[in-house]
Design a protein around this motif. Structure first.
Motif, PDB file in Angstrom:
ATOM      1  N   GLN A 270       0.875  -9.072  -0.361  1.00 54.12           N
ATOM      2  CA  GLN A 270       0.541  -7.907  -1.162  1.00 54.12           C
ATOM      3  C   GLN A 270      -0.331  -8.316  -2.347  1.00 54.12           C
ATOM      4  OE1 GLN A 270       1.214  -4.787  -0.586  1.00 54.12           O
ATOM      5  NE2 GLN A 270       3.277  -4.426   0.181  1.00 54.12           N
ATOM      6  N   TRP A 271      -1.055  -7.342  -2.899  1.00 55.16           N
ATOM      7  CA  TRP A 271      -1.780  -7.568  -4.142  1.00 55.16           C
ATOM      8  C   TRP A 271      -0.754  -7.495  -5.277  1.00 55.16           C
ATOM      9  CZ3 TRP A 271      -6.393  -9.609  -4.082  1.00 55.16           C
ATOM     10  CH2 TRP A 271      -7.255  -9.357  -3.014  1.00 55.16           C
ATOM     11  N   ALA A 272       0.006  -8.577  -5.424  1.00 55.68           N
ATOM     12  CA  ALA A 272       1.128  -8.615  -6.356  1.00 55.68           C
ATOM     13  C   ALA A 272       0.980  -9.797  -7.309  1.00 55.68           C
ATOM     14  CB  ALA A 272       2.452  -8.719  -5.591  1.00 55.68           C
ATOM     15  N   ILE A 273       1.275  -9.555  -8.594  1.00 51.25           N
ATOM     16  CA  ILE A 273       1.214 -10.599  -9.619  1.00 51.25           C
ATOM     17  C   ILE A 273       2.471 -10.506 -10.481  1.00 51.25           C
ATOM     18  CG2 ILE A 273      -1.315 -10.600  -9.693  1.00 51.25           C
ATOM     19  CD1 ILE A 273      -1.166  -8.948 -12.256  1.00 51.25           C
ATOM     20  N   ARG A 274       2.664 -11.500 -11.337  1.00 51.67           N
ATOM     21  CA  ARG A 274       3.820 -11.508 -12.226  1.00 51.67           C
ATOM     22  C   ARG A 274       3.593 -10.586 -13.424  1.00 51.67           C
ATOM     23  NH1 ARG A 274       5.297 -18.027 -12.356  1.00 51.67           N
ATOM     24  NH2 ARG A 274       6.317 -18.086 -10.296  1.00 51.67           N
ATOM     25  N   ILE A 275       4.642  -9.872 -13.782  1.00 54.35           N
ATOM     26  CA  ILE A 275       4.662  -9.050 -14.983  1.00 54.35           C
ATOM     27  C   ILE A 275       5.824  -9.541 -15.835  1.00 54.35           C
ATOM     28  CG2 ILE A 275       5.949  -7.269 -13.711  1.00 54.35           C
ATOM     29  CD1 ILE A 275       4.817  -5.197 -15.636  1.00 54.35           C
TER      30      ILE A 275
END
Length: 576
Positions: A270-275
């Motif tokens: 997924q187009w997922a990053i850390r927040i």
């Protein structure tokens, strides 16, 4: 002074109008195997400039198309050509497949829609397995679509992929609006269901990147606030939005471990990053991941242009609204309401960089029953076993220009770049101005809030679905863009990551679509008006030369209404 007849002719030409867009409340997509448990939701001529050489090249190294906001303010669409058939498709970064309804769909939901005509002998259509490879999609709201896969030449703007495998749906209970006929996924290949049904079925954007057909393997999305038109640029960033590329902050996309016996290696899903944090006013909240061991105690956020709002886990959302006086949970599905005169900013922090939302960004609108209370984002959602706690949709994405960089095999990891569009410091609108904005945009929500307290629901957290015994440390996998690209975002030299080379980032400039008109009245006062330039029409769902074809303009413009008798000077500009 222009003669009145010329003046009226000018505005007759400039004033273009058409129909709206795809719009349904996008639920998370569910599909076979891995996708049963992984949460998802489902042109114009240009020139492209590669800043490395300062040379202007013709496409197809890059292209840019308008993204039109649906009339229900939920999703964005553009016109895509499937062979010689033009259709409006909704764009989605949280899915990877392309699918459209076909003329074989006779459900009531399909009858008024433009459909891909199965009786048309398209010269570029290729059957896959005699149209017997069944393709299904289903959504969390119980809507479904079913059909088969086939091959067709797919054209987006000036970029085309021949023999692209896509889905043609013969049945559905999904309600589409505004003549939108399907979905165009921009996710990673691992997320695709179609590539399990046919050989050489790499998704559209991944195919362009893997074949080296782009100036750079990325796409950029502009969803600017209070505008019905955004842009999607592929292969380069939109220079009409990004004026200083060095201000783009880059965030490495997170790889996911294999699911069950899927494989023995991690990869990008997924187009997922850390927040890391959300700040309301001056109060900072460190986010609490549902699965702290899965991502080194970091929360994960997916960036989804196909979702209207912002969603987060109850353990975070409840704490966020505890900092806003008189806020309360008003629906067991996780919807909160706050006073409409709230003037607190809400900042989201990714990779130590914060991006600020004003109340006009995160407030949905006042309720009809209690107009002093407004529904608001983020909305709380139950825990998801994929570990993706946060879903970042257009409510946030309208405040930034988002660059999705696909990564380069063995050289550069996938990245999400965020270019802030919010002025610094961001100043909330006065309460009266915010109320006027809600009224002007017809944002009143036709609902009545409960007159009793709703308790925060409790959930049983399911086991994390990925195989954590496999390291999730993929940086530049072997299935990204071709290694013939030279990395410019995060190049590693002798084990050291070098800084982003902003001057090498390719840019693309849209063709002018607006005319700025200076109007000089009889009193000598000069007024400025902006109106669209003429736009080519397309025929949706019909082959060339069809007698039943009805041309439409691919996206909506509304020209200004002015009085005759004014002198006019016209200047062309870019639609932004």
């Amino acid at each position: 002074m222009f003669p009145p007849s010329l003046f009226l002719f000018l505005f007759a030409v400039l004033d273009v109008a058409c129909a709206g867009t795809y719009g349904r409340n996008k639920a998370r997509l569910l599909a076979p195997s891995l996708h049963d448990v992984i949460r998802r939701q489902v042109s114009q001529n240009t020139t492209a400039t590669n800043a490395t050489t300062n040379a202007t090249s013709t496409l197809p190294g890059a292209s840019i198309v308008p993204l039109v906001l649906a009339s229900d303010k939920q999703t964005y669409y553009s016109v895509v050509s499937l062979g010689n058939i033009s259709l409006r498709l909704a764009f989605d970064t949280a899915s990877s497949d392309i699918w459209a309804v076909s003329s074989g769909c006779n459900a009531v939901q399909c009858r008024a829609l433009p459909r891909y005509p199965l009786t048309y002998d398209s010269p570029t259509f290729v059957s896959v397995n005699n149209n017997a490879s069944v393709f299904n999609v289903s959504f969390a709201d119980t809507t479904t679509a079913s059909g088969f896969v086939a091959e067709e030449t797919i054209l987006l703007g000036a970029l085309s992929v021949p023999h692209q495998v896509f889905g043609l749906m013969n049945s559905t209970n999904i309600t589409f609006i505004d003549q939108v006929s399907g979905v165009f996924g921009l996710g990673f290949p691992r997320l695709s269901s179609i590539d399990k049904l046919a050989v050489n079925a790499t998704p559209f954007f991944a195919e362009l990147a893997q074949q080296g057909q782009l100036d750079y393997p990325l796409f950029g999305v502009s969803l600017e606030r209070n505008k019905s038109l955004g842009s999607l640029s592929i292969g380069a960033v939109d220079s009409s939005v990004v004026s200083n590329a060095s201000l783009i902050e880059w965030n490495q996309v997170i790889p996911f471990e294999p699911f069950g016996s899927e494989s023995n290696a991690s990869s990008y899903l997924q187009w997922a990053i850390r927040i890391t944090n959300i700040t309301v006013g001056t109060q900072n909240f460190t986010l609490q991941p549902t699965y702290p061991k899965a991502n080194s105690n970091h929360s994960v956020a997916i960036f989804d242009i196909g979702t209207a709002g912002i969603f987060g886990p109850y353990q975070d959302v409840e704490r966020i609204f505890s900092s806003i006086d008189s806020s309360r949970l008003v629906d067991p599905t996780g919807q909160w309401a706050i006073p409409c005169d709230t003037n607190l900013t809400m900042a989201f922090t990714f990779n130590e960089e914060s991006y600020t939302l004003l109340p006009s960004d995160y407030i949905i609108g006042p309720t009809a029953g209690e107009p002093e209370l407004c529904l608001t984002w983020p909305k709380a959602s139950p825990p998801s076993p994929d570990g993706i706690d946060w879903q970042i949709g257009s409510a946030f994405l309208r405040t930034v220009y988002t660059v999705f960089s696909y990564g380069i095999t063995k050289k550069e990891a996938p990245m999400i770049g965020l270019y802030p569009l919010q002025p610094t410091p961001a100043t909330p609108l006065p309460s009266a101005s915010l109320s006027a904005l809600f009224s002007s945009l017809s944002l009143i929500v036709p609902t009545t809030l409960p007159n009793f307290v709703i308790s925060t629901p409790t959930f049983t957290t399911s086991p994390y679905i990925f195989n954590t015994s496999v390291p999730a440390s993929v940086v530049a996998a072997t299935d990204l863009a071709t290694s013939t690209y030279a990395p410019i975002i995060a190049k590693v030299v002798n084990g050291v990551t070098q800084n982003f080379n902003a001057s090498a980032l390719p840019t693309i400039t849209p063709t002018p679509t607006l005319a700025t008109i200076l109007l000089t009245g009889a009193d000598g006062a000069v007024r400025t008006s902006v109106s669209p330039l003429p736009t080519s029409s397309v025929v949706l769902g019909q082959p060339p030369g069809s007698n039943s074809a009805k041309a439409v303009v691919p996206y909506t413009f509304v020209g200004p209404i002015v009085a005759a008798g004014l002198s006019v000077a016209v200047f062309c500009g870019v639609l932004v």
